[in-house]
Motif scaffolding. Structure first.
Motif, PDB file in Angstrom:
ATOM      1  N   ARG A 430       0.615  -1.496   0.001  1.00 10.71           N
ATOM      2  CA  ARG A 430      -0.227  -0.023  -0.084  1.00 10.71           C
ATOM      3  C   ARG A 430       1.075   1.311  -0.031  1.00 10.71           C
ATOM      4  O   ARG A 430       0.426   1.698  -0.689  1.00 10.71           O
ATOM      5  CB  ARG A 430      -1.203   0.134   1.332  1.00 10.71           C
ATOM      6  CG  ARG A 430      -2.157  -1.056   1.204  1.00 10.71           C
ATOM      7  CD  ARG A 430      -2.725  -1.116   2.349  1.00 10.71           C
ATOM      8  NE  ARG A 430      -4.101  -1.195   1.876  1.00 10.71           N
ATOM      9  CZ  ARG A 430      -5.308  -1.236   2.925  1.00 10.71           C
ATOM     10  NH1 ARG A 430      -4.840  -1.567   4.264  1.00 10.71           N
ATOM     11  NH2 ARG A 430      -6.099  -2.593   2.990  1.00 10.71           N
ATOM     12  N   ALA A 431       2.051   0.976   0.770  1.00 13.38           N
ATOM     13  CA  ALA A 431       2.848   2.238   0.823  1.00 13.38           C
ATOM     14  C   ALA A 431       3.479   2.522  -0.523  1.00 13.38           C
ATOM     15  O   ALA A 431       3.858   3.208  -1.226  1.00 13.38           O
ATOM     16  CB  ALA A 431       3.875   2.242   1.876  1.00 13.38           C
ATOM     17  N   THR A 432       3.933   1.339  -0.781  1.00 16.06           N
ATOM     18  CA  THR A 432       4.536   1.535  -2.630  1.00 16.06           C
ATOM     19  C   THR A 432       3.163   2.005  -3.765  1.00 16.06           C
ATOM     20  O   THR A 432       3.766   2.907  -4.252  1.00 16.06           O
ATOM     21  CB  THR A 432       4.895  -0.124  -2.979  1.00 16.06           C
ATOM     22  OG1 THR A 432       5.871  -0.678  -1.543  1.00 16.06           O
ATOM     23  CG2 THR A 432       5.664   0.495  -3.615  1.00 16.06           C
ATOM     24  N   LEU A 433       2.011   1.667  -3.620  1.00 16.88           N
ATOM     25  CA  LEU A 433       1.050   2.257  -4.383  1.00 16.88           C
ATOM     26  C   LEU A 433       0.694   3.266  -4.020  1.00 16.88           C
ATOM     27  O   LEU A 433       0.309   4.436  -4.883  1.00 16.88           O
ATOM     28  CB  LEU A 433       0.116   0.995  -4.412  1.00 16.88           C
ATOM     29  CG  LEU A 433      -1.025   1.527  -4.878  1.00 16.88           C
ATOM     30  CD1 LEU A 433      -0.978   1.033  -6.810  1.00 16.88           C
ATOM     31  CD2 LEU A 433      -2.215   0.576  -4.489  1.00 16.88           C
ATOM     32  N   ARG A 434       0.460   3.947  -2.885  1.00 19.01           N
ATOM     33  CA  ARG A 434       1.011   5.276  -2.858  1.00 19.01           C
ATOM     34  C   ARG A 434       1.371   6.218  -3.398  1.00 19.01           C
ATOM     35  O   ARG A 434       1.746   7.571  -4.155  1.00 19.01           O
ATOM     36  CB  ARG A 434       1.224   5.819  -1.289  1.00 19.01           C
ATOM     37  CG  ARG A 434      -0.926   4.805  -0.557  1.00 19.01           C
ATOM     38  CD  ARG A 434      -0.907   5.855   0.974  1.00 19.01           C
ATOM     39  NE  ARG A 434      -2.184   5.194   1.873  1.00 19.01           N
ATOM     40  CZ  ARG A 434      -1.688   3.775   2.737  1.00 19.01           C
ATOM     41  NH1 ARG A 434      -0.860   3.439   2.113  1.00 19.01           N
ATOM     42  NH2 ARG A 434      -2.869   3.606   3.023  1.00 19.01           N
ATOM     43  N   ALA A 435       2.948   5.597  -2.915  1.00 19.02           N
ATOM     44  CA  ALA A 435       3.841   6.415  -3.516  1.00 19.02           C
ATOM     45  C   ALA A 435       4.459   6.625  -5.051  1.00 19.02           C
ATOM     46  O   ALA A 435       3.859   7.711  -5.877  1.00 19.02           O
ATOM     47  CB  ALA A 435       5.285   6.266  -3.141  1.00 19.02           C
ATOM     48  N   LEU A 436       3.771   5.206  -5.405  1.00 17.35           N
ATOM     49  CA  LEU A 436       3.637   5.421  -6.978  1.00 17.35           C
ATOM     50  C   LEU A 436       2.258   5.993  -7.768  1.00 17.35           C
ATOM     51  O   LEU A 436       2.498   6.978  -8.934  1.00 17.35           O
ATOM     52  CB  LEU A 436       3.505   3.975  -7.321  1.00 17.35           C
ATOM     53  CG  LEU A 436       4.182   2.752  -7.779  1.00 17.35           C
ATOM     54  CD1 LEU A 436       4.119   1.563  -7.868  1.00 17.35           C
ATOM     55  CD2 LEU A 436       5.531   3.759  -8.344  1.00 17.35           C
ATOM     56  N   ALA A 437       1.378   5.934  -6.833  1.00 20.73           N
ATOM     57  CA  ALA A 437       0.015   6.699  -7.404  1.00 20.73           C
ATOM     58  C   ALA A 437       0.593   8.217  -7.521  1.00 20.73           C
ATOM     59  O   ALA A 437      -0.387   9.529  -7.941  1.00 20.73           O
ATOM     60  CB  ALA A 437      -0.963   6.591  -6.325  1.00 20.73           C
TER      61      ALA A 437
END
Length: 519
Positions: A430-437
């Motif tokens: 989720r953290a990685t996804l937020r950063a990519l988003a």
């Protein structure tokens, strides 16, 4: 006529003995023609004398000299015989050479042979055997001697074949027969018709000789003995078909073991022809009938009656059999060579039948007892197996519950670890996804639209800037013409419009215009 006396001395010197000399019952020592002949009583018919001139019996003297007196016949040129001593001869008045008849060697030998055959046709002598030889014809030649004299002897083949024992050097014997002259050697010999060992019976000596010979050959070796089958189904009996022995055997076998097949092979068990018939019956039964066990024997009798079972041909036939042989000869005290070479000895024929056949009634009782013991053993084994099974089941249940509990605890621990790991991984993702988003939003055209900009797209293929394959982003007004439908994307919503007119601005960069239209 002048009387003469012929003295025949048994000399102290050993006469020559030729073991290779010929002779048989058909030959005769001498004849008037000079050729050997078996039965010649005189040299010629002319030698017949008057009754008063017949030969007198021999006279025995202290110096072991035998004097034979005979009177010659009054026939001219005939072979003379000798007559008793006259008074003139006793007084030493011997006739001159002209008065003695001239005899040929053959005539003299014939005269001596006739005297020996007449006066010594049946004699008995005892002595020690020496220089024994057996000719290829089967005749036996040897010498009989004592401390002071020796005499040649012969046993013709027909008599030698019936001897129960072997002649050996130094054997003391008593022999009976008659004296004959062996003309080719000019010697006399005993032609024996009977001979027996001294101090021991002939059959006893034969038994001992054969016992020693067969034992040396290993025929009595216990390793050769075959074991008796427990349940013989075919029993062969080699014995006389009319004796009491076969009746006893059949009766006992029928009572004790009726399941067996009993075959009687008839044979003579006594007499001169018994031994070869017994041997032939044994070998035939062993080869053709293939029995489980064979019984050979007879009832009791004298040594002579049982002697056939001591003959070599019977002993070797038993040794050559491939199947077990039980010897049952005579009674308990009777022992024969057949008993020693057989696989087992029975004291009597009845005992032989009992040995080779089990008692059916006792076998039935034994089977019932065995079945009872087997039932008890099976029940005990079944009870023990059931107890072990129950114990094993109880242990298995306890072990299963423990294993299930252990497995459940392990699964729970693994599930807890998996849940924690998945949660941690989800948080990282989720953290990685937020950063990519965030990065994507920073680069997204929607973010630009949100700042007040819009995006215009050409709706149809009316544009002149290349074939429209999809809605084109309008970057240059020169790519439009009146009537083109446009879709304008705003930060919030869409606007559909139609080109009414195109106003040209600054001269665009043609390369950029083409690129914009084809994009």
């Amino acid at each position: 006529m002048t009387q003469r006396t012929l003295h025949l001395f048994e000399g102290d010197e050993d006469p020559p003995c030729d073991d290779t000399r010929g002779g048989d019952p058909a030959s005769t020592p001498v004849a008037s023609s000079g050729r050997p002949r078996r039965r010649a009583r005189s040299a010629s018919p002319a030698t017949t004398t008057a009754p008063s001139q017949q030969a007198a019996p021999p006279v025995k003297r202290r110096d072991r000299t035998t004097i034979v007196r005979a009177v010659p016949p009054p026939v001219a040129n005939a072979t003379p015989t000798l007559e008793p001593d006259s008074a003139s001869s006793q007084e030493g008045n011997l006739p001159g050479p002209a008065e003695l008849p001239i005899l040929s060697v053959t005539e003299l030998t014939a005269l001596i042979d006739g005297v020996l055959r007449t006066d010594f046709s049946a004699v008995a002598v005892r002595g020690e055997l020496s220089r024994i030889s057996r000719a290829q014809s089967g005749h036996l030649y040897f010498r009989i001697k004592d401390d002071f004299a020796v005499i040649d002897a012969v046993i013709w083949r027909s008599t030698a074949a019936r001897l129960p024992f072997d002649l050996t050097e130094g054997l003391e014997v008593e022999a009976r027969g008659g004296l004959e002259v062996y003309a080719p050697r000019g010697s006399y010999q005993l032609v024996l018709t009977a001979i027996e060992p001294r101090g021991v019976g002939a059959l006893d000596l034969a038994y001992r000789q054969r016992l020693a010979r067969f034992q040396a050959e290993g025929l009595f070796d216990p390793a050769r003995k075959r074991s008796r089958p427990a349940f013989p189904m075919r029993i062969v009996v080699v014995t006389s078909p009319v004796g009491a022995a076969v009746r006893d055997i059949l009766q006992i076998l029928g009572r004790r073991w009726p399941l067996a097949e009993v075959i009687v092979v008839p044979t003579v068990v006594q007499g001169a022809e018994a031994a070869p018939q017994i041997a032939q019956a044994l070998l035939m039964a062993d080869r053709l009938l293939r029995p489980d066990v064979m019984i050979v024997g007879r009832g009791g009798g004298s040594v002579e009656d049982l002697w056939a079972f001591n003959e070599e041909v019977v002993v070797r036939a038993i040794a050559a059999c491939e199947h077990m042989v039980i010897s049952a000869v005579g009674h308990e005290v009777d022992f024969t060579l057949a008993d020693l070479v057989a696989d087992q000895r029975a004291a009597t024929p009845s005992e032989a039948a009992e040995l080779c056949a089990p008692l059916a009634e006792k076998l039935r009782e034994a089977l019932v007892a065995t079945r009872t013991r087997l039932d008890r053993a099976l029940a005990r084994r079944l009870h023990e197996a059931s107890a072990r099974l129950a114990l094993a089941r109880s242990g298995l249940e306890r072990a299963g519950r423990a294993l299930i509990l252990q497995t459940r605890n392990r699964v729970e621990r693994l599930a807890d670890r998996l849940d924690r790991a998945m949660r941690a991984d989800l948080l990282r993702r989720r953290a990685t996804l937020r950063a990519l988003a965030g990065r994507l939003d920073a680069l997204s055209p929607l973010a630009i639209l949100a700042r007040g900009y819009s995006l215009t797209l050409l709706e149809d293929d009316s544009a002149t800037c290349g074939p429209p394959q999809r809605p084109l982003v309008v970057r240059d007004a020169t790519c439009l013409k009146p009537g083109d439908r446009l879709r304008t994307r705003l930060a919030q919503g869409m606007v559909l419009s139609r080109v009414e007119a195109v106003e040209a601005g600054d001269e665009p960069n043609k390369e950029h215009a083409v690129t914009s239209c084809n994009t």
